[in-house]
Motif scaffolding. Sequence first.
Motif, mmCIF file in Angstrom:
data_model
loop_
_atom_site.group_PDB
_atom_site.id
_atom_site.type_symbol
_atom_site.label_atom_id
_atom_site.label_comp_id
_atom_site.label_asym_id
_atom_site.label_seq_id
_atom_site.Cartn_x
_atom_site.Cartn_y
_atom_site.Cartn_z
ATOM 1 N N ASN A 41 -6.668 14.946 -104.620
ATOM 2 C CA ASN A 41 -6.599 13.416 -105.137
ATOM 3 C C ASN A 41 -5.633 13.318 -106.230
ATOM 4 O OD1 ASN A 41 -7.886 11.511 -103.203
ATOM 5 N ND2 ASN A 41 -9.934 12.358 -104.119
ATOM 6 N N PRO A 42 -4.425 13.730 -105.997
ATOM 7 C CA PRO A 42 -3.236 13.893 -107.330
ATOM 8 C C PRO A 42 -2.914 12.442 -107.789
ATOM 9 C CG PRO A 42 -2.003 14.337 -105.168
ATOM 10 C CD PRO A 42 -3.641 14.156 -104.943
ATOM 11 N N GLN A 43 -2.894 11.432 -107.014
ATOM 12 C CA GLN A 43 -3.031 10.082 -107.512
ATOM 13 C C GLN A 43 -3.797 9.405 -108.556
ATOM 14 O OE1 GLN A 43 -4.250 10.622 -104.702
ATOM 15 N NE2 GLN A 43 -5.987 9.352 -104.219
ATOM 16 N N ARG A 44 -4.754 10.267 -108.745
ATOM 17 C CA ARG A 44 -5.665 9.632 -109.955
ATOM 18 C C ARG A 44 -5.185 10.470 -111.402
ATOM 19 N NH1 ARG A 44 -11.400 10.737 -106.427
ATOM 20 N NH2 ARG A 44 -10.835 9.032 -104.825
ATOM 21 N N ASN A 45 -4.201 11.166 -111.181
ATOM 22 C CA ASN A 45 -3.887 11.910 -112.522
ATOM 23 C C ASN A 45 -2.848 11.222 -113.482
ATOM 24 O OD1 ASN A 45 -5.280 13.849 -111.074
ATOM 25 N ND2 ASN A 45 -3.865 15.633 -111.541
ATOM 26 N N PHE A 46 -2.560 9.923 -113.140
ATOM 27 C CA PHE A 46 -1.887 9.257 -114.063
ATOM 28 C C PHE A 46 -1.666 7.689 -113.732
ATOM 29 C CE2 PHE A 46 0.223 11.484 -110.313
ATOM 30 C CZ PHE A 46 0.316 10.186 -109.222
ATOM 31 N N PHE A 47 -1.377 6.963 -114.875
ATOM 32 C CA PHE A 47 -1.219 5.594 -114.716
ATOM 33 C C PHE A 47 -0.238 5.280 -113.478
ATOM 34 C CE2 PHE A 47 -2.246 5.684 -119.457
ATOM 35 C CZ PHE A 47 -3.701 4.990 -119.110
ATOM 36 N N THR A 48 -0.323 4.102 -112.887
ATOM 37 C CA THR A 48 0.430 3.645 -111.805
ATOM 38 C C THR A 48 0.500 2.053 -112.063
ATOM 39 O OG1 THR A 48 -1.126 3.336 -110.328
ATOM 40 C CG2 THR A 48 -0.211 5.512 -110.139
ATOM 41 N N ILE A 49 1.998 1.770 -111.810
ATOM 42 C CA ILE A 49 2.231 0.199 -111.477
ATOM 43 C C ILE A 49 2.803 0.355 -110.074
ATOM 44 C CG2 ILE A 49 3.847 -1.597 -112.117
ATOM 45 C CD1 ILE A 49 3.413 1.305 -114.619
ATOM 46 N N HIS A 50 2.170 -0.744 -109.357
ATOM 47 C CA HIS A 50 2.347 -0.663 -107.886
ATOM 48 C C HIS A 50 2.807 -1.951 -107.376
ATOM 49 C CE1 HIS A 50 0.150 -0.347 -103.531
ATOM 50 N NE2 HIS A 50 1.329 0.335 -103.759
ATOM 51 N N ILE A 51 4.149 -1.788 -106.534
ATOM 52 C CA ILE A 51 5.023 -2.951 -106.392
ATOM 53 C C ILE A 51 5.178 -3.276 -104.943
ATOM 54 C CG2 ILE A 51 7.345 -3.968 -106.991
ATOM 55 C CD1 ILE A 51 7.320 -2.161 -109.173
ATOM 56 N N ALA A 52 4.915 -4.503 -104.336
ATOM 57 C CA ALA A 52 5.284 -4.998 -103.223
ATOM 58 C C ALA A 52 6.121 -6.210 -103.401
ATOM 59 C CB ALA A 52 3.838 -5.289 -102.444
ATOM 60 N N GLY A 53 6.510 -6.625 -102.069
ATOM 61 C CA GLY A 53 7.248 -7.729 -102.101
ATOM 62 C C GLY A 53 8.514 -7.762 -100.997
ATOM 63 N N THR A 54 8.939 -8.900 -100.547
ATOM 64 C CA THR A 54 10.080 -8.847 -99.642
ATOM 65 C C THR A 54 11.332 -8.094 -100.241
ATOM 66 O OG1 THR A 54 9.177 -10.471 -98.433
ATOM 67 C CG2 THR A 54 11.327 -10.148 -97.715
ATOM 68 N N ASN A 55 11.883 -8.769 -101.277
ATOM 69 C CA ASN A 55 12.829 -8.157 -101.691
ATOM 70 C C ASN A 55 12.884 -7.888 -103.391
ATOM 71 O OD1 ASN A 55 15.039 -8.040 -99.707
ATOM 72 N ND2 ASN A 55 14.531 -10.301 -99.393
ATOM 73 N N GLY A 56 13.668 -7.346 -104.066
ATOM 74 C CA GLY A 56 13.771 -6.972 -105.494
ATOM 75 C C GLY A 56 12.806 -5.826 -105.970
ATOM 76 N N LYS A 57 11.911 -5.385 -105.074
ATOM 77 C CA LYS A 57 10.990 -4.458 -105.491
ATOM 78 C C LYS A 57 11.598 -3.183 -106.126
ATOM 79 C CE LYS A 57 9.277 -2.788 -100.734
ATOM 80 N NZ LYS A 57 9.939 -3.972 -99.877
ATOM 81 N N GLY A 58 12.593 -2.831 -105.301
ATOM 82 C CA GLY A 58 13.277 -1.500 -105.797
ATOM 83 C C GLY A 58 14.027 -1.818 -107.071
ATOM 84 N N SER A 59 14.789 -2.791 -107.241
ATOM 85 C CA SER A 59 15.303 -2.999 -108.539
ATOM 86 C C SER A 59 14.315 -2.986 -109.649
ATOM 87 C CB SER A 59 15.978 -4.383 -108.471
ATOM 88 O OG SER A 59 17.376 -4.249 -107.791
ATOM 89 N N VAL A 60 13.172 -3.806 -109.479
ATOM 90 C CA VAL A 60 12.144 -4.130 -110.492
ATOM 91 C C VAL A 60 11.440 -2.725 -110.633
ATOM 92 C CG1 VAL A 60 9.995 -5.066 -111.002
ATOM 93 C CG2 VAL A 60 11.703 -6.472 -109.841
ATOM 94 N N ALA A 61 11.201 -1.739 -109.606
ATOM 95 C CA ALA A 61 10.668 -0.786 -110.090
ATOM 96 C C ALA A 61 11.624 0.360 -110.777
ATOM 97 C CB ALA A 61 10.396 0.056 -108.532
ATOM 98 N N HIS A 62 12.717 0.395 -110.485
ATOM 99 C CA HIS A 62 13.928 1.321 -111.409
ATOM 100 C C HIS A 62 14.105 0.713 -112.691
ATOM 101 C CE1 HIS A 62 14.994 2.975 -106.997
ATOM 102 N NE2 HIS A 62 15.616 3.839 -107.819
ATOM 103 N N ILE A 63 13.847 -0.518 -112.907
ATOM 104 C CA ILE A 63 14.112 -1.123 -114.307
ATOM 105 C C ILE A 63 13.068 -0.662 -115.161
ATOM 106 C CG2 ILE A 63 14.112 -3.329 -115.395
ATOM 107 C CD1 ILE A 63 15.907 -4.592 -113.363
ATOM 108 N N ILE A 64 11.755 -1.049 -114.538
ATOM 109 C CA ILE A 64 10.518 -0.738 -115.132
ATOM 110 C C ILE A 64 10.291 0.806 -115.530
ATOM 111 C CG2 ILE A 64 7.789 -0.429 -115.030
ATOM 112 C CD1 ILE A 64 8.097 -3.276 -113.526
ATOM 113 N N ALA A 65 10.699 1.568 -114.794
ATOM 114 C CA ALA A 65 10.778 3.240 -114.591
ATOM 115 C C ALA A 65 11.737 3.610 -115.945
ATOM 116 C CB ALA A 65 11.205 3.952 -113.287
#
Length: 429
Positions: A41-65
């Motif tokens: 269960n490696p996904q439990r080892n760090f904080f996550t921000i989870h993004i869904a959506g039809t458009n913009g989720k890639g740009s939003v993900a990269h900006i936040i990162a």
Amino acid sequence: MNYTQTLEFLFSSLPAFETQGATAYKPGLERIAAFCRHLGNPQRNFFTIHIAGTNGKGSVAHIIASVLQQAGYRTGLFTSPHLQDFRERIRVDGEMIPKQKVVNFVDKHREKMVDLELSFFEMTAAMAFDYFAQSDVEVAVIETGLGGRLDATNIVVPILSIITNIGLEHTALLGDTLQKIAAEKAGIVKKSIPVLIGEADERYDGVIEQAAAANKSKVIYAEREFRCESCTERGDRQSFSLRRTRDDRTFDVELDLRGIYQSRNVVTASAAIDFLHEETPLTISRRAYLEGMRDAAAHTSLHGRWQKIGDAPLTVCDTGHNAHGIAYVARQLKATPCKRLFCVMGFVRDKDLAHILPLLPHEAHYIFTQAHSDRAMTAGELTAKAAIYGLRGEAVADVPAAVARARELAGADDMIFIGGSTYVVGEAL
């Protein structure tokens, strides 16, 4: 196996939506959950921000990162699909996962992946989680692949869920109305975890609010937290004046991404960053916010978002590929001055062209093409379908040749646009 052989195994042995379309879609979390248990269960080892959506989720993900990186956090970023290199999907502090790490992961876990009959995306998500844990990532930004409720990434328990917007897409899999699609996207809402809605719309807000209420989760509307008061383009950057509602404070933000739709994404990302700073253990300074925004594409190597790839003639590509995204592309094309417009376009077979083709400019000369993908619609079929909607041009059944043909026809004062499919943009870059 070497890296090339490893990729051949992944793409040939495991179902991949990118190559097979809907037949590769394997909804449900049982397989990914079992595999992640196998990995510890490696996904439990760090904080996550989870993004869904039809458009913009890639740009939003990269900006936040990018902002999180500037804030000093070791940051993982998982997105899809890739444009040119599989490793674009999995990054730590902007750097792609090393080839040897991909090879080692598959060598070590191939038998289990085959035994569980994992899809390509399930395997990729698990690889990302494992690599992030190995890399001592502190916070990871995770983009859903398709939908939300049954998406393989939905085994994460985030500190914030984000739904950028809802448009008609993958209707055969997610539902044929905005409300049905919203219900699938709202499946990422977790118990007592706030959900941020990027673009409010009375047609689907209630669906997300209902899911949030069932989980006792707070709903945050980005547009109520920040508003964009002005936007100007300066070369390859955009400048925004944002006003934060709660204290009437103004932020002058630069972004190294072009495209009119980025004003929406900047508001969504700003609201997310503000929440993370105010309501979670993360600390994000004003400097980190402004510098992370300013160099988002540079920090995370984001490509294909209204990206200029040539001058005289101006040549731009964009990965918008559904009606919601193409509508923004059409607006941007209309707003871009040029003598003549040439569009190099290709689509996948399962795209709902009846809602897309009418949006495209009639005055352009089209060069219809097809990417080297089993999902690609043939250039000839696309040409015939486009003619029904008054779009005229020619067919060139190879993306580089189609781009070359556009450059042959276009003069220095003209414009070439390349898009319709992520695959087309990837082969054009």
